[in-house]
Design a protein around this motif. Structure first.
Motif, PDB file in Angstrom:
ATOM      1  N   GLY A 159       8.041  62.645  51.842  1.00  0.00           N
ATOM      2  CA  GLY A 159       8.391  60.499  51.325  1.00  0.00           C
ATOM      3  C   GLY A 159       8.772  59.950  51.404  1.00  0.00           C
ATOM      4  N   PRO A 161       9.197  56.358  53.063  1.00  0.00           N
ATOM      5  CA  PRO A 161       7.903  54.485  52.790  1.00  0.00           C
ATOM      6  C   PRO A 161       7.280  54.250  53.308  1.00  0.00           C
ATOM      7  CG  PRO A 161       9.652  54.009  52.986  1.00  0.00           C
ATOM      8  CD  PRO A 161       9.882  55.648  52.848  1.00  0.00           C
ATOM      9  N   ALA A 204      18.222  58.904  51.209  1.00  0.00           N
ATOM     10  CA  ALA A 204      16.608  59.024  51.264  1.00  0.00           C
ATOM     11  C   ALA A 204      16.236  60.541  52.383  1.00  0.00           C
ATOM     12  CB  ALA A 204      16.251  57.860  52.174  1.00  0.00           C
ATOM     13  N   ASP A 207      16.993  63.418  50.453  1.00  0.00           N
ATOM     14  CA  ASP A 207      16.181  64.001  48.964  1.00  0.00           C
ATOM     15  C   ASP A 207      14.792  64.238  50.861  1.00  0.00           C
ATOM     16  OD1 ASP A 207      17.594  63.432  47.414  1.00  0.00           O
ATOM     17  OD2 ASP A 207      16.912  61.965  46.969  1.00  0.00           O
ATOM     18  N   GLY A 208      14.565  63.515  51.422  1.00  0.00           N
ATOM     19  CA  GLY A 208      13.294  64.057  52.524  1.00  0.00           C
ATOM     20  C   GLY A 208      13.651  65.628  53.160  1.00  0.00           C
ATOM     21  N   ARG A 211      12.434  67.904  50.647  1.00  0.00           N
ATOM     22  CA  ARG A 211      11.401  68.270  50.423  1.00  0.00           C
ATOM     23  C   ARG A 211      10.100  69.295  51.204  1.00  0.00           C
ATOM     24  NH1 ARG A 211      12.227  63.038  48.074  1.00  0.00           N
ATOM     25  NH2 ARG A 211      12.046  61.415  49.668  1.00  0.00           N
ATOM     26  N   THR A 225       8.828  62.058  44.393  1.00  0.00           N
ATOM     27  CA  THR A 225       8.620  60.722  45.203  1.00  0.00           C
ATOM     28  C   THR A 225       7.562  60.037  44.502  1.00  0.00           C
ATOM     29  OG1 THR A 225       8.156  59.617  46.956  1.00  0.00           O
ATOM     30  CG2 THR A 225       7.513  61.440  47.209  1.00  0.00           C
ATOM     31  N   THR A 227       6.157  57.054  45.004  1.00  0.00           N
ATOM     32  CA  THR A 227       5.994  56.135  46.374  1.00  0.00           C
ATOM     33  C   THR A 227       4.239  56.320  46.929  1.00  0.00           C
ATOM     34  OG1 THR A 227       8.464  55.283  46.743  1.00  0.00           O
ATOM     35  CG2 THR A 227       6.555  54.517  48.583  1.00  0.00           C
TER      36      THR A 227
END
Length: 311
Positions: A159, A161, A204, A207-208, A211, A225, A227
């Motif tokens: 996730g 960007p 980030a 969470d990544g 995920r 996410t 984005t």
């Protein structure tokens, strides 16, 4: 307090005061083995902080498969807050697959390859720009035919960007090249935190990782996410990026993720008395991915690395 069921194994290295500490957590249900690595470079604290926090709340009763966690891959460099190993000056991220009879960093690489990377079904290596270099949060992956689909899927799942594709073969000596040689899907993560990562960056990363675990079927859910990522491509080899031609005070004329053109002035280096020594221009069209943030540079320091749009 660490998660119940977390097992630590210490592997002796060439430096007795800095063993390789590896933690494993096995879930109650079968599933894949995911390796998570931090602090390959000692001035990049995103990995150690993210993985240390992760080990506080993981619950094996809610985990399918196994995690192999190596939060401080290069403990010697981490203790010194240096990119490379103080004992031999080597960059661990250029030493894989390592050498059990080599220099201390080569011995360390061989141990990480044996006990962390090769036993895994997938790898996430948590890096950052370190102390002197800034970059956006991005997930990087290699597109070797055997692993490109799984690599891209993990990069998307993280996730970030920005997603950076590296054409095969990926540069040698890396954790990703070691994973690639064994057919193991792998990604790495970068951001501009270094020794002072912000809470936003740490969130980030955390969470990544969750995920990716959810993507692999190891946990039931993870933060969403919304984005849509920017896709870029390029070899990503910082050893081949634009380097400072002289020592001095550096002023940067561009920002991260700017579109730049070949010949565009990007940096000025001046002497301490303000005399202009060099103006450094972009060597090709692209998108800025790494930029020097330390205002003092020494000859040979990294100034900028770029990528191209990957539509």
């Amino acid at each position: 307090m660490t998660a119940p069921g977390l097992i630590e194994t210490c592997h002796p290295t060439a430096l007795s005061q800095h063993p390789l500490r590896v933690f494993t957590l096995t879930g109650v249900s079968p599933g894949p083995v995911l390796a998570l690595i931090g602090a390959v470079h000692g001035d990049e604290l995103e990995g150690p902080l993210t993985l240390s926090a992760l080990m506080q709340y993981l619950d094996p009763a809610r985990l399918c498969g196994q995690l192999i966690l190596c939060p401080a891959a290069n403990a010697e460099a981490l203790a010194a807050s240096t990119r490379c190993s103080p004992s031999d000056g080597l960059n661990l991220a250029r030493c894989f697959p390592g050498d059990p009879k080599g220099a201390p960093t080569e011995v360390l690489a061989a141990l990480i390859a044996e006990h962390v990377i090769r036993p895994a079904d997938a790898l996430v290596d948590l890096h950052s720009g370190g102390g002197p270099v800034d970059c956006p949060v991005f997930a990087g992956y290699g597109d070797a035919p055997a692993t490109r689909t799984a690599n891209l899927a993990m990069a998307r799942a993280f996730g970030a960007p920005v997603i950076w594709r590296h054409p095969a073969p990926i540069a040698s000596g890396r954790t990703l090249s070691e994973a690639d040689a064994s057919g193991i899907p792998a990604i790495y993560i970068e951001a501009g935190g270094g020794t002072f990562p912000t809470e936003d960056i740490l969130e980030a990363y955390s969470d990544g990782v969750r995920r990716v675990m959810a993507h692999l079927g190891m946990i039931d859910s993870a933060p969403l996410t919304a984005t849509a990522p920017l896709f870029v491509a390029g070899n990503g080899d910082l050893d081949a990026a634009i380097m400072a031609p002289a020592s001095g005070l550096c002023s940067c004329r561009v920002s991260l993720l700017d579109k730049i053109s070949a010949g565009q002035p990007c940096f000025d280096i001046t002497d301490i008395d303000g005399r202009l020594l060099h103006t450094i221009a972009a060597q090709a069209d692209g998108i800025t991915m790494f930029l020097r943030r330390s205002r003092w540079v020494s000859k040979g320091d990294l100034l900028m690395a770029s990528a191209t749009p990957d539509d």
